[in-house]
Design an enzyme around this catalytic site. Sequence first.
Site, PDB file in Angstrom:
ATOM      1  N   GLY A  15      14.191  -3.456  -6.823  1.00  0.00           N
ATOM      2  CA  GLY A  15      13.749  -3.760  -8.177  1.00  0.00           C
ATOM      3  C   GLY A  15      13.515  -5.231  -8.461  1.00  0.00           C
ATOM      4  O   GLY A  15      13.636  -5.666  -9.612  1.00  0.00           O
ATOM      5  N   MET A  93       8.252   4.479  -4.408  1.00  0.00           N
ATOM      6  CA  MET A  93       7.807   4.903  -3.080  1.00  0.00           C
ATOM      7  C   MET A  93       7.523   6.407  -2.994  1.00  0.00           C
ATOM      8  O   MET A  93       7.571   6.997  -1.925  1.00  0.00           O
ATOM      9  CB  MET A  93       8.837   4.483  -2.025  1.00  0.00           C
ATOM     10  CG  MET A  93       9.094   2.978  -2.006  1.00  0.00           C
ATOM     11  SD  MET A  93       7.605   1.958  -1.866  1.00  0.00           S
ATOM     12  CE  MET A  93       7.352   2.050  -0.092  1.00  0.00           C
ATOM     13  N   ILE A  95       4.707   9.558  -4.104  1.00  0.00           N
ATOM     14  CA  ILE A  95       3.330   9.800  -4.532  1.00  0.00           C
ATOM     15  C   ILE A  95       3.360  10.796  -5.680  1.00  0.00           C
ATOM     16  O   ILE A  95       4.017  11.842  -5.573  1.00  0.00           O
ATOM     17  CB  ILE A  95       2.504  10.349  -3.353  1.00  0.00           C
ATOM     18  CG1 ILE A  95       2.480   9.321  -2.226  1.00  0.00           C
ATOM     19  CG2 ILE A  95       1.091  10.701  -3.792  1.00  0.00           C
ATOM     20  CD1 ILE A  95       2.154   9.915  -0.877  1.00  0.00           C
ATOM     21  N   LEU A  96       2.673  10.478  -6.750  1.00  0.00           N
ATOM     22  CA  LEU A  96       2.608  11.379  -7.901  1.00  0.00           C
ATOM     23  C   LEU A  96       1.396  12.292  -7.753  1.00  0.00           C
ATOM     24  O   LEU A  96       0.359  11.882  -7.215  1.00  0.00           O
ATOM     25  CB  LEU A  96       2.506  10.570  -9.196  1.00  0.00           C
ATOM     26  CG  LEU A  96       3.734   9.698  -9.513  1.00  0.00           C
ATOM     27  CD1 LEU A  96       3.443   8.762 -10.681  1.00  0.00           C
ATOM     28  CD2 LEU A  96       4.962  10.567  -9.808  1.00  0.00           C
ATOM     29  N   HIS A 112       1.145  -3.231  -4.482  1.00  0.00           N
ATOM     30  CA  HIS A 112       1.266  -2.880  -3.059  1.00  0.00           C
ATOM     31  C   HIS A 112       1.214  -4.159  -2.208  1.00  0.00           C
ATOM     32  O   HIS A 112       0.401  -5.042  -2.479  1.00  0.00           O
ATOM     33  CB  HIS A 112       0.127  -1.929  -2.660  1.00  0.00           C
ATOM     34  CG  HIS A 112       0.231  -1.462  -1.253  1.00  0.00           C
ATOM     35  ND1 HIS A 112       1.154  -0.508  -0.856  1.00  0.00           N
ATOM     36  CD2 HIS A 112      -0.432  -1.836  -0.134  1.00  0.00           C
ATOM     37  CE1 HIS A 112       1.047  -0.320   0.445  1.00  0.00           C
ATOM     38  NE2 HIS A 112       0.092  -1.112   0.905  1.00  0.00           N
ATOM     39  N   GLN A 174       6.614 -11.051  -1.597  1.00  0.00           N
ATOM     40  CA  GLN A 174       7.301 -10.732  -2.854  1.00  0.00           C
ATOM     41  C   GLN A 174       7.305 -11.918  -3.815  1.00  0.00           C
ATOM     42  O   GLN A 174       7.171 -11.732  -5.030  1.00  0.00           O
ATOM     43  CB  GLN A 174       8.717 -10.248  -2.570  1.00  0.00           C
ATOM     44  CG  GLN A 174       8.697  -8.829  -1.980  1.00  0.00           C
ATOM     45  CD  GLN A 174       9.983  -8.088  -2.214  1.00  0.00           C
ATOM     46  OE1 GLN A 174      11.040  -8.552  -1.838  1.00  0.00           O
ATOM     47  NE2 GLN A 174       9.899  -6.928  -2.816  1.00  0.00           N
ATOM     48  N   GLU A 177       4.152 -11.584  -5.414  1.00  0.00           N
ATOM     49  CA  GLU A 177       4.173 -10.426  -6.334  1.00  0.00           C
ATOM     50  C   GLU A 177       4.821 -10.798  -7.661  1.00  0.00           C
ATOM     51  O   GLU A 177       4.324 -10.424  -8.734  1.00  0.00           O
ATOM     52  CB  GLU A 177       4.955  -9.268  -5.701  1.00  0.00           C
ATOM     53  CG  GLU A 177       4.260  -8.629  -4.525  1.00  0.00           C
ATOM     54  CD  GLU A 177       5.001  -7.415  -3.961  1.00  0.00           C
ATOM     55  OE1 GLU A 177       4.346  -6.555  -3.373  1.00  0.00           O
ATOM     56  OE2 GLU A 177       6.238  -7.340  -4.100  1.00  0.00           O
TER      57      GLU A 177
HETATM   58  C1  GAR Z   1       7.282  -4.415  -3.136  1.00  0.00           C
HETATM   59  O1  GAR Z   1       6.970  -5.329  -2.127  1.00  0.00           O
HETATM   60  C2  GAR Z   1       6.086  -3.539  -3.458  1.00  0.00           C
HETATM   61  O2  GAR Z   1       4.861  -4.183  -3.265  1.00  0.00           O
HETATM   62  C3  GAR Z   1       6.261  -2.409  -2.470  1.00  0.00           C
HETATM   63  O3  GAR Z   1       7.631  -2.175  -2.443  1.00  0.00           O
HETATM   64  C4  GAR Z   1       8.319  -3.394  -2.673  1.00  0.00           C
HETATM   65  C5  GAR Z   1       9.382  -3.147  -3.716  1.00  0.00           C
HETATM   66  O4  GAR Z   1      10.217  -4.243  -3.886  1.00  0.00           O
HETATM   67  N1  GAR Z   1       5.505  -1.261  -2.864  1.00  0.00           N
HETATM   68  C6  GAR Z   1       4.922  -0.427  -2.001  1.00  0.00           C
HETATM   69  O5  GAR Z   1       5.022  -0.549  -0.795  1.00  0.00           O
HETATM   70  C7  GAR Z   1       4.109   0.695  -2.631  1.00  0.00           C
HETATM   71  N2  GAR Z   1       3.316   1.377  -1.663  1.00  0.00           N
HETATM   72  P1  GAR Z   1      11.144  -4.367  -5.167  1.00  0.00           P
HETATM   73  O6  GAR Z   1      11.875  -3.028  -5.319  1.00  0.00           O
HETATM   74  O7  GAR Z   1      12.095  -5.468  -4.828  1.00  0.00           O
HETATM   75  O8  GAR Z   1      10.283  -4.662  -6.341  1.00  0.00           O
END
Ligand code: GAR
Length: 212
Positions: A15, A93, A95-96, A112, A174, A177
């Site tokens: 999260g 993680m 799929i809906l 992603h 991240q 992100e």
């Molecule tokens: C993130 O890097 C996100 O981009 C990825 O999971 C991680 C979650 O990190 N998402 C996917 O791979 C979706 N296909 P977080 O729980 O620390 O935010």
Amino acid sequence: MPDKMPIAVLISGSGTNLQALIDASTDPDFGCRIVGVISDRPGAAGIERAGKAGIRSTVVAWEDHDDRAAFTSAVCDAADELGAHALVLAGFMRILSEEAVVRYPSRIINIHPSLLPKFPGARAVEQALESEDEVTGVTIHFVDELVDNGPIIAQAVVPIEADDDVDTLHGRIQATEHELFPTVISAFGRGDIALVDGAAVWDPPQGVLITS
Ligand code: GAR
């Protein structure tokens, strides 16, 4: 000031992106209000982050449902219950099924860790490392019925260093992100981003954010 857009944030794990949204949402100009967190895993660390921020959380455990359709219905019901207008997938993680797109049309956004359409799925960082590519990155997109698919709203480039392993590369992805996601979600909440004729339109237009 008009009401902020109520969003539910869907998580599966640590999260950190949820945390970035929580932190950004303390800014009065942030375009959304996080009305709740939905996790498919009871032990997800993100649930604790929500609790610390005083945000409601709901667990919709994958294992408690017969199939993807039943799971999706339960997730949408939980989001309705929270009063969410949109779903923000922050490291979710699962799929809906199509029902989610029908119930939240043009109102589901996912992040992603790759430059989609490259490396969809759960091994995006590993696959980038295994490739000959010199860069990978982050994609934020509207969700459709397919995995890590749908109109792209924003992308950011992250270089792949020669000595990177999964942890170092994912760490830099991240960090990117955590900057880009709140910016996009806030703009979406303000109504600056919409899905028009199958394409994401951001007005005023934004370029691809290049990081180094
Ligand atoms: C993130 O890097 C996100 O981009 C990825 O999971 C991680 C979650 O990190 N998402 C996917 O791979 C979706 N296909 P977080 O729980 O620390 O935010």
